[in-house]
Write a protein that holds these residues in place. Structure first.
Motif, PDB file in Angstrom:
ATOM      1  N   TYR A   1      24.949  63.268  33.250  1.00  0.00           N
ATOM      2  CA  TYR A   1      26.331  63.308  33.723  1.00  0.00           C
ATOM      3  C   TYR A   1      27.276  62.741  32.680  1.00  0.00           C
ATOM      4  N   GLU A   2      28.509  63.136  32.787  1.00  0.00           N
ATOM      5  CA  GLU A   2      29.563  62.663  31.887  1.00  0.00           C
ATOM      6  C   GLU A   2      30.112  61.363  32.457  1.00  0.00           C
ATOM      7  N   TYR A   3      30.084  60.318  31.652  1.00  0.00           N
ATOM      8  CA  TYR A   3      30.572  59.020  32.101  1.00  0.00           C
ATOM      9  C   TYR A   3      31.813  58.661  31.309  1.00  0.00           C
ATOM     10  N   VAL A   4      32.902  58.384  32.013  1.00  0.00           N
ATOM     11  CA  VAL A   4      34.149  57.988  31.365  1.00  0.00           C
ATOM     12  C   VAL A   4      34.301  56.474  31.530  1.00  0.00           C
ATOM     13  N   GLU A   5      34.318  55.791  30.406  1.00  0.00           N
ATOM     14  CA  GLU A   5      34.432  54.340  30.410  1.00  0.00           C
ATOM     15  C   GLU A   5      35.847  53.920  30.799  1.00  0.00           C
ATOM     16  N   THR A   6      35.964  52.914  31.668  1.00  0.00           N
ATOM     17  CA  THR A   6      37.288  52.396  32.007  1.00  0.00           C
ATOM     18  C   THR A   6      37.803  51.590  30.817  1.00  0.00           C
ATOM     19  N   LYS A   7      39.099  51.301  30.840  1.00  0.00           N
ATOM     20  CA  LYS A   7      39.698  50.530  29.735  1.00  0.00           C
ATOM     21  C   LYS A   7      39.054  49.149  29.646  1.00  0.00           C
ATOM     22  N   ALA A   8      38.833  48.520  30.796  1.00  0.00           N
ATOM     23  CA  ALA A   8      38.237  47.177  30.802  1.00  0.00           C
ATOM     24  C   ALA A   8      36.810  47.218  30.257  1.00  0.00           C
ATOM     25  N   GLU A   9      36.051  48.253  30.607  1.00  0.00           N
ATOM     26  CA  GLU A   9      34.686  48.377  30.091  1.00  0.00           C
ATOM     27  C   GLU A   9      34.702  48.603  28.585  1.00  0.00           C
ATOM     28  N   LYS A  10      35.680  49.371  28.119  1.00  0.00           N
ATOM     29  CA  LYS A  10      35.802  49.629  26.687  1.00  0.00           C
ATOM     30  C   LYS A  10      36.093  48.329  25.932  1.00  0.00           C
ATOM     31  N   VAL A  11      36.976  47.504  26.489  1.00  0.00           N
ATOM     32  CA  VAL A  11      37.295  46.207  25.883  1.00  0.00           C
ATOM     33  C   VAL A  11      36.051  45.322  25.862  1.00  0.00           C
ATOM     34  N   GLU A  12      35.353  45.261  26.997  1.00  0.00           N
ATOM     35  CA  GLU A  12      34.164  44.409  27.093  1.00  0.00           C
ATOM     36  C   GLU A  12      33.080  44.852  26.106  1.00  0.00           C
ATOM     37  N   THR A  13      32.837  46.139  26.017  1.00  0.00           N
ATOM     38  CA  THR A  13      31.833  46.669  25.092  1.00  0.00           C
ATOM     39  C   THR A  13      32.202  46.337  23.651  1.00  0.00           C
ATOM     40  N   PHE A  14      33.460  46.542  23.294  1.00  0.00           N
ATOM     41  CA  PHE A  14      33.918  46.263  21.931  1.00  0.00           C
ATOM     42  C   PHE A  14      33.760  44.779  21.597  1.00  0.00           C
ATOM     43  N   LEU A  15      34.219  43.908  22.504  1.00  0.00           N
ATOM     44  CA  LEU A  15      34.170  42.468  22.232  1.00  0.00           C
ATOM     45  C   LEU A  15      32.731  41.951  22.154  1.00  0.00           C
ATOM     46  N   LYS A  16      31.848  42.456  23.014  1.00  0.00           N
ATOM     47  CA  LYS A  16      30.446  42.019  22.946  1.00  0.00           C
ATOM     48  C   LYS A  16      29.841  42.365  21.595  1.00  0.00           C
ATOM     49  N   GLY A  17      30.107  43.567  21.118  1.00  0.00           N
ATOM     50  CA  GLY A  17      29.604  43.973  19.808  1.00  0.00           C
ATOM     51  C   GLY A  17      30.191  43.132  18.686  1.00  0.00           C
ATOM     52  N   LEU A  18      31.479  42.845  18.780  1.00  0.00           N
ATOM     53  CA  LEU A  18      32.153  42.035  17.770  1.00  0.00           C
ATOM     54  C   LEU A  18      31.591  40.610  17.755  1.00  0.00           C
ATOM     55  N   PHE A  19      31.414  40.026  18.944  1.00  0.00           N
ATOM     56  CA  PHE A  19      30.879  38.661  19.020  1.00  0.00           C
ATOM     57  C   PHE A  19      29.453  38.592  18.474  1.00  0.00           C
ATOM     58  N   GLU A  20      28.653  39.622  18.735  1.00  0.00           N
ATOM     59  CA  GLU A  20      27.289  39.662  18.191  1.00  0.00           C
ATOM     60  C   GLU A  20      27.334  39.652  16.675  1.00  0.00           C
ATOM     61  N   ARG A  21      28.214  40.467  16.103  1.00  0.00           N
ATOM     62  CA  ARG A  21      28.313  40.546  14.645  1.00  0.00           C
ATOM     63  C   ARG A  21      28.866  39.254  14.046  1.00  0.00           C
ATOM     64  N   MET A  22      29.698  38.551  14.813  1.00  0.00           N
ATOM     65  CA  MET A  22      30.256  37.276  14.349  1.00  0.00           C
ATOM     66  C   MET A  22      29.264  36.139  14.523  1.00  0.00           C
ATOM     67  N   GLY A  23      28.228  36.369  15.332  1.00  0.00           N
ATOM     68  CA  GLY A  23      27.256  35.318  15.607  1.00  0.00           C
ATOM     69  C   GLY A  23      27.777  34.286  16.590  1.00  0.00           C
ATOM     70  N   VAL A  24      28.665  34.719  17.483  1.00  0.00           N
ATOM     71  CA  VAL A  24      29.283  33.829  18.463  1.00  0.00           C
ATOM     72  C   VAL A  24      28.790  34.197  19.849  1.00  0.00           C
ATOM     73  N   SER A  25      28.425  33.181  20.615  1.00  0.00           N
ATOM     74  CA  SER A  25      27.995  33.404  21.998  1.00  0.00           C
ATOM     75  C   SER A  25      29.204  33.184  22.903  1.00  0.00           C
ATOM     76  N   ALA A  26      29.686  34.263  23.536  1.00  0.00           N
ATOM     77  CA  ALA A  26      30.875  34.159  24.387  1.00  0.00           C
ATOM     78  C   ALA A  26      30.839  35.217  25.472  1.00  0.00           C
ATOM     79  N   ASP A  27      31.467  34.911  26.603  1.00  0.00           N
ATOM     80  CA  ASP A  27      31.621  35.851  27.709  1.00  0.00           C
ATOM     81  C   ASP A  27      33.104  36.141  27.885  1.00  0.00           C
ATOM     82  N   THR A  28      33.397  37.253  28.544  1.00  0.00           N
ATOM     83  CA  THR A  28      34.790  37.633  28.752  1.00  0.00           C
ATOM     84  C   THR A  28      35.092  37.776  30.234  1.00  0.00           C
ATOM     85  N   GLU A  29      36.297  37.385  30.602  1.00  0.00           N
ATOM     86  CA  GLU A  29      36.828  37.595  31.951  1.00  0.00           C
ATOM     87  C   GLU A  29      38.042  38.498  31.771  1.00  0.00           C
ATOM     88  N   ILE A  30      37.932  39.739  32.254  1.00  0.00           N
ATOM     89  CA  ILE A  30      38.957  40.749  31.994  1.00  0.00           C
ATOM     90  C   ILE A  30      39.705  41.080  33.277  1.00  0.00           C
TER      91      ILE A  30
END
Length: 181
Positions: free
Chosen positions: A56-85
């Motif tokens: 099926y075709e899945y359309v990511e919501t804006k909040a999910e897109k932000v969360e996915t981007f930030l998780k990837g960025l934090f992993e690359r930065m080596g920072v352990s963090a969670d987000t509240e969106i």
């Protein structure tokens, strides 16, 4: 984005129905591939369930897109963090909670501003309507705003007392707006 879901059931129809229920879509919105047909066996011995793959075709919501981007960025930065969106009035507000907020804030908030800018670019790529993204951690933005207001009052007093112009350090547009107001 195309996603897959593999589901089992007593019959092919039951497996398909269970998969559709999980993803909340109708039969005509998905593509179904039967991986294994149901086998009844002899007196129940050797029975095997049906297995289907639902595409099926899945359309990511804006909040999910932000969360996915930030998780990837934090992993690359080596920072352990969670987000509240939270999403409100055409804007996304993100509060970052982590063990090392200093690494995310940076010198005078430069790192936090850079992360906010990159997140905004990522979310607004390919969109016609602009979505404002605001990031904060450890209530840094409010603390910085208060410090800038005090600085503005102090510098205004100094300028008034000396009758000369007072120069301030370079600031981003958000901080200059606070100083001018």
């Amino acid at each position: 984005m195309i996603k897959y879901l593999e589901v089992t059931g007593k019959t092919e129809d039951e497996a398909i129905a269970a998969g559709l229920l999980q993803i909340g879509l109708e039969r005509d919105e998905v593509s179904v591939e039967i991986l294994e047909r149901a086998k009844s066996g002899f007196l129940g011995i050797g029975a095997a369930p049906a297995k289907v793959r639902i595409e099926y075709e899945y359309v990511e919501t804006k909040a999910e897109k932000v969360e996915t981007f930030l998780k990837g960025l934090f992993e690359r930065m080596g920072v352990s963090a969670d987000t509240e969106i939270t999403e409100a009035d055409g804007a996304i507000n993100v509060v970052i909670v982590g063990e090392t907020p200093g690494a995310l804030i940076g010198r005078r908030g430069e790192t936090l501003d850079a992360i906010q800018y990159l997140t905004s670019l990522n979310v607004n790529r390919g969109r016609e309507d602009y979505l404002r993204v605001s990031l904060d951690t450890e209530n840094y933005r409010a603390k910085r705003e208060e410090a800038l207001r005090k600085l503005a009052v102090r510098m205004a007093g100094r300028a008034k007392k000396s009758g000369k112009r007072v120069a301030l350090e370079p600031m981003n547009p958000y901080e200059r707006r606070i100083i001018h107001s």
